[in-house]
Motif scaffolding. Structure first.
Motif, PDB file in Angstrom:
ATOM      1  N   SER A 212       0.315 -61.026  51.385  1.00 18.06           N
ATOM      2  CA  SER A 212       1.345 -59.997  51.505  1.00 18.06           C
ATOM      3  C   SER A 212       2.023 -60.096  52.865  1.00 18.06           C
ATOM      4  O   SER A 212       1.363 -60.143  53.904  1.00 18.06           O
ATOM      5  CB  SER A 212       0.703 -58.621  51.343  1.00 18.06           C
ATOM      6  OG  SER A 212       1.507 -57.639  51.943  1.00 18.06           O
TER       7      SER A 212
ATOM      8  N   GLY B  22      -5.980 -58.277  49.183  1.00 15.23           N
ATOM      9  CA  GLY B  22      -6.118 -58.103  47.741  1.00 15.23           C
ATOM     10  C   GLY B  22      -6.092 -59.440  47.039  1.00 15.23           C
ATOM     11  O   GLY B  22      -6.498 -60.457  47.624  1.00 15.23           O
ATOM     12  N   ASP B  23      -5.561 -59.411  45.820  1.00 15.20           N
ATOM     13  CA  ASP B  23      -5.587 -60.665  45.057  1.00 15.20           C
ATOM     14  C   ASP B  23      -4.418 -61.595  45.388  1.00 15.20           C
ATOM     15  O   ASP B  23      -4.278 -62.648  44.797  1.00 15.20           O
ATOM     16  CB  ASP B  23      -5.619 -60.357  43.555  1.00 15.20           C
ATOM     17  CG  ASP B  23      -4.363 -59.638  43.097  1.00 15.20           C
ATOM     18  OD1 ASP B  23      -3.508 -59.323  43.967  1.00 15.20           O
ATOM     19  OD2 ASP B  23      -4.214 -59.399  41.892  1.00 15.20           O
TER      20      ASP B  23
ATOM     21  N   GLN C 199      -1.903 -55.762  47.484  1.00 17.51           N
ATOM     22  CA  GLN C 199      -2.347 -55.197  46.215  1.00 17.51           C
ATOM     23  C   GLN C 199      -2.693 -53.714  46.402  1.00 17.51           C
ATOM     24  O   GLN C 199      -3.370 -53.331  47.359  1.00 17.51           O
ATOM     25  CB  GLN C 199      -3.591 -55.953  45.740  1.00 17.51           C
ATOM     26  CG  GLN C 199      -4.032 -55.559  44.353  1.00 17.51           C
ATOM     27  CD  GLN C 199      -5.345 -56.219  43.990  1.00 17.51           C
ATOM     28  OE1 GLN C 199      -6.068 -56.692  44.854  1.00 17.51           O
ATOM     29  NE2 GLN C 199      -5.653 -56.268  42.712  1.00 17.51           N
ATOM     30  N   ASN C 200      -2.182 -52.884  45.507  1.00 15.86           N
ATOM     31  CA  ASN C 200      -2.414 -51.432  45.548  1.00 15.86           C
ATOM     32  C   ASN C 200      -1.973 -50.800  46.875  1.00 15.86           C
ATOM     33  O   ASN C 200      -2.501 -49.769  47.282  1.00 15.86           O
ATOM     34  CB  ASN C 200      -3.895 -51.105  45.318  1.00 15.86           C
ATOM     35  CG  ASN C 200      -4.381 -51.636  43.989  1.00 15.86           C
ATOM     36  OD1 ASN C 200      -3.625 -51.653  43.018  1.00 15.86           O
ATOM     37  ND2 ASN C 200      -5.619 -52.100  43.949  1.00 15.86           N
ATOM     38  N   PHE C 201      -1.047 -51.436  47.540  1.00 18.54           N
ATOM     39  CA  PHE C 201      -0.533 -50.930  48.828  1.00 18.54           C
ATOM     40  C   PHE C 201      -1.668 -50.669  49.820  1.00 18.54           C
ATOM     41  O   PHE C 201      -1.626 -49.734  50.615  1.00 18.54           O
ATOM     42  CB  PHE C 201       0.293 -49.646  48.628  1.00 18.54           C
ATOM     43  CG  PHE C 201       1.551 -49.886  47.864  1.00 18.54           C
ATOM     44  CD1 PHE C 201       2.711 -50.252  48.515  1.00 18.54           C
ATOM     45  CD2 PHE C 201       1.574 -49.767  46.482  1.00 18.54           C
ATOM     46  CE1 PHE C 201       3.868 -50.493  47.810  1.00 18.54           C
ATOM     47  CE2 PHE C 201       2.728 -50.021  45.770  1.00 18.54           C
ATOM     48  CZ  PHE C 201       3.877 -50.383  46.430  1.00 18.54           C
ATOM     49  N   ASN C 202      -2.655 -51.500  49.745  1.00 17.51           N
ATOM     50  CA  ASN C 202      -3.829 -51.311  50.590  1.00 17.51           C
ATOM     51  C   ASN C 202      -3.656 -52.065  51.913  1.00 17.51           C
ATOM     52  O   ASN C 202      -3.736 -53.286  51.959  1.00 17.51           O
ATOM     53  CB  ASN C 202      -5.074 -51.807  49.847  1.00 17.51           C
ATOM     54  CG  ASN C 202      -6.329 -51.579  50.670  1.00 17.51           C
ATOM     55  OD1 ASN C 202      -6.283 -50.967  51.746  1.00 17.51           O
ATOM     56  ND2 ASN C 202      -7.453 -52.074  50.173  1.00 17.51           N
TER      57      ASN C 202
ATOM     58  N   ASN D 262       6.522 -61.408  44.534  1.00 17.65           N
ATOM     59  CA  ASN D 262       5.584 -60.285  44.426  1.00 17.65           C
ATOM     60  C   ASN D 262       4.553 -60.327  45.556  1.00 17.65           C
ATOM     61  O   ASN D 262       3.378 -60.011  45.351  1.00 17.65           O
ATOM     62  CB  ASN D 262       4.887 -60.277  43.068  1.00 17.65           C
ATOM     63  CG  ASN D 262       4.207 -58.948  42.792  1.00 17.65           C
ATOM     64  OD1 ASN D 262       4.660 -57.908  43.292  1.00 17.65           O
ATOM     65  ND2 ASN D 262       3.109 -58.971  42.044  1.00 17.65           N
TER      66      ASN D 262
ATOM     67  N   ASN E 122      -5.612 -51.716  54.503  1.00 19.54           N
ATOM     68  CA  ASN E 122      -6.872 -51.602  55.232  1.00 19.54           C
ATOM     69  C   ASN E 122      -7.241 -52.948  55.875  1.00 19.54           C
ATOM     70  O   ASN E 122      -7.565 -53.915  55.198  1.00 19.54           O
ATOM     71  CB  ASN E 122      -7.976 -51.164  54.263  1.00 19.54           C
ATOM     72  CG  ASN E 122      -9.306 -51.030  54.980  1.00 19.54           C
ATOM     73  OD1 ASN E 122      -9.362 -51.039  56.223  1.00 19.54           O
ATOM     74  ND2 ASN E 122     -10.378 -50.909  54.210  1.00 19.54           N
TER      75      ASN E 122
ATOM     76  N   TYR F   9       1.435 -56.868  54.858  1.00 20.12           N
ATOM     77  CA  TYR F   9       0.040 -56.797  55.308  1.00 20.12           C
ATOM     78  C   TYR F   9      -0.154 -57.701  56.523  1.00 20.12           C
ATOM     79  O   TYR F   9      -0.795 -57.309  57.506  1.00 20.12           O
ATOM     80  CB  TYR F   9      -0.895 -57.224  54.179  1.00 20.12           C
ATOM     81  CG  TYR F   9      -2.365 -57.142  54.558  1.00 20.12           C
ATOM     82  CD1 TYR F   9      -3.091 -55.976  54.346  1.00 20.12           C
ATOM     83  CD2 TYR F   9      -3.014 -58.231  55.139  1.00 20.12           C
ATOM     84  CE1 TYR F   9      -4.426 -55.890  54.693  1.00 20.12           C
ATOM     85  CE2 TYR F   9      -4.345 -58.158  55.499  1.00 20.12           C
ATOM     86  CZ  TYR F   9      -5.047 -56.988  55.276  1.00 20.12           C
ATOM     87  OH  TYR F   9      -6.368 -56.908  55.635  1.00 20.12           O
TER      88      TYR F   9
END
Lengths: 535, 431
Positions: A269, A265-266, A253-256, A248, A258, A272
């Protein structure tokens, strides 16, 4: 007439007039390997200094074998893991494990020596098979063996060296031209493994893909060959993506995406990290610019290869247009060099990112020489090779020898200086004077030496983890000098701390530190600083 | 318990991966090995016609296509006095007998007296019995088997004459190819199965001396087939069985494949008939496996290859259960990452199979002057999984029938979808 004696389809035939020679030239291969063994093996445990990145890959291999994890810290997909999985495989088969050759990085360097020797053979064979020129093949292998740039970086435990091994193996398989699908598929798999060893291989893709197209376009099974080259190349990459998805950790997280946020995120990724890497540039704190490194480091180490390599790579883009047999491979090799060169000029770099250019330049040099001497008799080509090589080998300031400050002739630093002894002394001092439960901020070069110890220094952590990894920064050190016992300074670690904005560690050193051990040799300086001793 | 489940999952993944990789390799064997491709080629130069042929055409309820097939066989580019054509029908199949006889009469009116209709009224009513019956009437050196809907290539006798005259072989298997790859949703994959089987895999079997022969376009020296005692009338895949019996005798089989000289056929017209055909094949393999002919082969390698081939329908039946479960568990089950990665390896092989099928489609259409479109590829992507499920269902159905002891022959209908209208009109009026 039976079917068995019919003409075979033209799967093996070149389209030019000249065919590669039937003999490999084993004496030349053996000589090349012996030279490689000498130049890369001699003094390799002593020079160059153990690099931070060498330590990182060895500690990650350590984590694979000891913890069944890809990293002792949070793995955030900064690199695909196949490189240190390979290193872990190498260590796993050694009776002495990480200490089989004295310490972990030495053990890794022996693998690099083997990688280099295999690469020498592959490089030789690629050029011989494509150009038919044993002189060109020997020239490339020789330059690859003795280039100071190569000796410096290819001794080091770097993913780049493993990546180039896979690239060369893939090229070699294409150069075999045995007409088989599994061979082409193997070449694709090699490229895929290169990609999951180090993603920079992507910049070599255009050249490889063009070579694939040229190498098998006359084969009756080309549809299968091309399809399965791509399939096999993508399979490891898909496996890598799948690995992230299973954990996962494919999407943030949240497809962010930025990049202004400190973290994705948490959880970490893969995509990312890729997004972040694509937006890195030489203005960021994570690397230097091409021109800075070129002037400050690379040209100083080996200007001959860089100049000659660039020249033949550019010439390779245009030369040999009328030679149907050589045109494809020459252009492909030039495209590989140009592709990787493009990457070097566009990205935020570390010093060793130049490493893949050494075999790529050598490859282009051999290909170009093969084309240039295509009508020259072998003896003439051999004399030409000797004329090119002897000056740079024997000339002071060339590949092998230099004048020292007293005006005496001596071997270059790579074959003489015992730099890593300082690092060994540093580790020995820690083991003799620092309790294993002490909290240490270190550089990665000594990580395995401290963690693979009995008892291990479980609280010895790299400085950038102490700044950026929440698990270390918050739970072990809480970003406070009071939770640090020692800072073990590698050479130029101070620069890295400043570049990385690791201010709390700098303040700990400057305001609460006391140097308890120091060793200096030339411009190399190591220290151990006790924190809290002055307050 | 959890450990046991993980171990089983790992083992299944590994076995499936190895099996799939091997099966995939067999699909591209002749493309991968240029020398194998060379061995498969049709001789360029032809020997003087010397051998005589008896072509047997077993037919049951083939009223629509039998006249055309007879005409096609009769128009072979080979001296007519060296060719005997026997159409075999059971006495109750009046329609086919009438159609066949009418064509024979037309040919006789043209002076072609080498075509006969053989009728049998004893049981069992199936293809091997028909073949054995016809064999008694065969008088020539070589016996050739064709199916009632076959588009027999005119030069085949000439080619086989050359091979048998110049090579030490008693059996030749020539290529058979389904052609109607766009007739329905499953026809593309069905066509490709034939393409890979005859173009590649059979050559591997022949080289390794363990070959399940095809049901038609196969040529035996008559003395050889008589020595073998003819076909096994209780076997649903008498063709595979006789091939393995030949292999166990140490007889070499020459497989010849050339896109120009394949016997053209059609896919079953309905899904139901396709399933029945596939059920029969799977059950026939199961029967042959149980019969144990494969155990008589001289080398371990041959025995393994034959066993592996014959046992595959069992695996395919189990795959029907395993695949959906595996896909579901991939999203539901929580297992350690390495095992999860490992369990995806068979999926990678499935991906490779799809890629191979798409490339095979372009090879097939390119070889036969047909045109594959991206739309066909999209259709393949959509129908690939359902097709695998249909195959698994047929294999499971075969297993069920085998367990219940149902051994009756489920006939495949033919409508001539592989023939063009012009061909049909031209050849039906031969004579």
């Amino acid at each position: 007439m039976s079917a068995d004696v019919l003409n075979r389809p033209e799967t093996h035939k070149g389209t030019g007039a000249q065919k590669p020679p039937q003999t490999r030239g084993w004496p030349l291969i053996v000589v090349s390997l012996v030279i490689g063994l000498a130049t890369h093996g001699w003094n390799m445990f002593r020079y160059p200094l153990y690099l931070t990145d060498e330590g990182i890959y060895m500690e990650q291999a350590w984590s694979v074998l000891r913890e069944a994890k890809l990293s002792p810290y949070t793995y955030f997909y900064d690199h695909a893991p196949f490189g240190w999985l390979t290193i872990a495989g190498w260590v796993a088969i050694l009776p002495g494990g990480f200490n089989a050759f004295g310490n972990a990085i030495n053990t890794g360097r022996v693998l690099m020596l083997i990688v280099h020797l295999v690469s020498v053979f592959l490089l030789y064979e690629i050029i011989r098979r494509f150009t038919g020129s044993k002189a060109g093949a020997f020239l490339a292998a020789f330059v690859f063996n003795v280039s100071p740039l190569g000796v410096y970086y290819q001794r080091q435990v770097l993913l780049d060296n493993l990546m180039m091994l896979w690239i060369l193996l893939g090229l070699y398989l294409l150069a075999r031209k045995d007409g088989r699908i599994v061979t082409v598929m193997g070449a694709g798999l090699c490229f895929g493994l290169a990609l999951v060893t180090k993603e920079n291989a992507l910049f070599i893709l255009p050249g490889c893909a063009y070579l694939l197209h040229r190498a098998i376009k006359s084969q009756p099974n080309r549809r299968f060959g091309v399809s399965f080259w791509w399939f096999a190349a993508l399979a490891p990459v898909v496996g890598y993506l799948l690995f992230a998805q299973i954990k996962n950790e494919l999407f943030p997280q949240n497809f962010n995406f930025n990049l202004a946020a400190a973290t994705p995120g948490d959880h970490v990724s893969l995509l990312y990290t890729v997004w972040w890497q694509l937006h890195r540039n030489s203005n960021s704190s994570n690397g230097l610019s091409f021109t800075t490194l070129l002037q400050a480091s690379w040209l100083f180490k080996d200007r001959y290869l860089l100049i000659a390599g660039t020249a033949v790579t550019v010439l390779g883009l245009f030369a040999g247009r009328r030679n149907k047999r050589l045109r494809g491979p020459m252009l492909a090799c030039a495209l590989m060099g140009v592709g990787y060169g493009f990457y070097l000029t566009r990205s935020a770099l570390l010093d060793f990112y130049i490493a893949p250019m050494v075999p790529l330049f050598a490859l282009n040099l051999g290909m170009f020489f093969g084309w240039l001497t295509r009508r020259t008799k072998p003896a003439g080509a051999a004399v030409l090779v000797a004329c090119l090589l002897v000056p740079v080998v024997v000339m002071p300031g060339g590949f092998m020898v230099k004048y020292n400050t007293k005006g005496e002739l001596e071997f270059s630093d790579a074959y003489r200086l015992p730099l890593t002894r300082l690092q060994e002394q540093q580790v020995a001092w820690i083991k003799a004077n620092v309790p294993p439960d002490a909290k240490l901020i270190i550089d990665d070069d000594i990580w395995v030496a401290l963690h693979d110890n009995d008892p291990p220094y479980k609280n010895a952590h790299p400085h950038y983890k102490a700044t950026s990894d929440p698990d270390v920064r918050d739970k072990v050190f809480a970003s406070s000098w009071q939770n640090v016992d020692y800072v073990v300074m590698s050479n130029k670690m101070r620069d890295a701390l400043e570049r990385g904005g690791e201010t709390w560690i700098i303040e700990a050193i400057d305001q609460h530190g006391e140097t308890v051990w120091q060793a200096t040799r030339g411009d190399v300086s190591l220290q151990i600083i006790k924190i809290g001793g002055t307050s | 318990m959890e450990q046991l489940v993980l171990t089983i999952l790992t083992l299944i993944s590994l076995v499936l991966t190895v099996q799939a990789a091997h099966a995939l390799y067999l699909m591209i064997y002749t493309w991968d090995r240029p020398e194998a491709g060379d061995r498969a080629r049709v001789p360029d130069r032809r020997a003087t016609p010397a051998l005589s042929f008896t072509a047997i055409l077993p037919a049951r309820h083939e009223e629509e296509v039998i006249q055309h097939t007879i005409a096609r066989a009769a128009s072979a580019d080979y001296p007519p006095h060296l060719v005997q054509i026997l159409v075999v029908c059971s006495a109750d199949d009046v329609g086919t007998i009438e159609q066949a006889q009418a064509q024979v009469n037309r040919l006789r009116a043209m002076g072609r007296t080498n075509v006969e209709v053989v009728v049998f009224d004893d049981g069992p009513i199936n293809k091997p019995h028909g073949l054995n019956t016809a064999l008694r009437y065969a008088t020539n050196d070589v016996v050739a088997i064709f199916d009632a809907e076959d588009e027999v290539q005119p030069q085949l006798f000439d080619i086989v004459n050359t091979i048998m005259s110049e090579e030490d072989v008693g059996c030749v298997q020539a290529g058979v190819q389904l052609m109607n790859f766009q007739s329905n949703w499953y026809s593309t994959f069905n066509v490709l199965e034939y393409f890979f089987w005859f173009r590649s895999r059979l050559h591997y079997h022949a080289k390794n001396g363990a070959i399940p022969l095809g049901g038609n376009t196969v040529f035996f020296k008559r003395t050889l087939i008589e020595r073998l005692g003819g076909w096994d009338e209780s076997n649903l895949t008498e063709d595979a069985d006789i091939g393995l019996r030949l292999s166990s005798m140490g007889e070499k089989v020459r497989v010849v494949y050339d896109d120009r000289y394949v016997t053209k056929e059609e896919t079953p017209p309905t899904l139901q008939s396709f399933i029945k055909q596939r059920t029969r094949w799977c059950q026939g393999f199961m029967q042959t496996l149980g019969k144990g002919t494969w155990k008589l082969m001289p080398t371990r390698r041959q025995r393994f290859l034959a066993w592996y081939t014959l046992a595959f329908p069992h695996v395919q039946a189990m795959l029907g259960v395993y695949l959906p479960v595996a896909l579901l568990s991939a999203f539901v089950l929580t297992v350690p990452v390495p095992i999860a990665m490992l369990s995806w390896l068979p999926v990678l092989m499935l991906g490779a199979h799809f890629v191979m099928s798409v490339v095979g489609l372009y090879e097939f259409t390119g070889a036969h002057g047909l045109k594959a479109t991206p739309g066909t590829v999209v259709k393949m992507a959509i129908t690939w999984f359902p097709y695998q499920m249909v195959l698994s269902y047929a294999a499971a159905r075969a297993l069920w029938r085998q367990v219940k002891g149902e051994r009756n022959w489920e006939k495949t209908a033919h409508v001539g979808a592989h023939r063009t209208a012009a061909e049909t009109a031209e050849l039906t009026n031969v004579g």
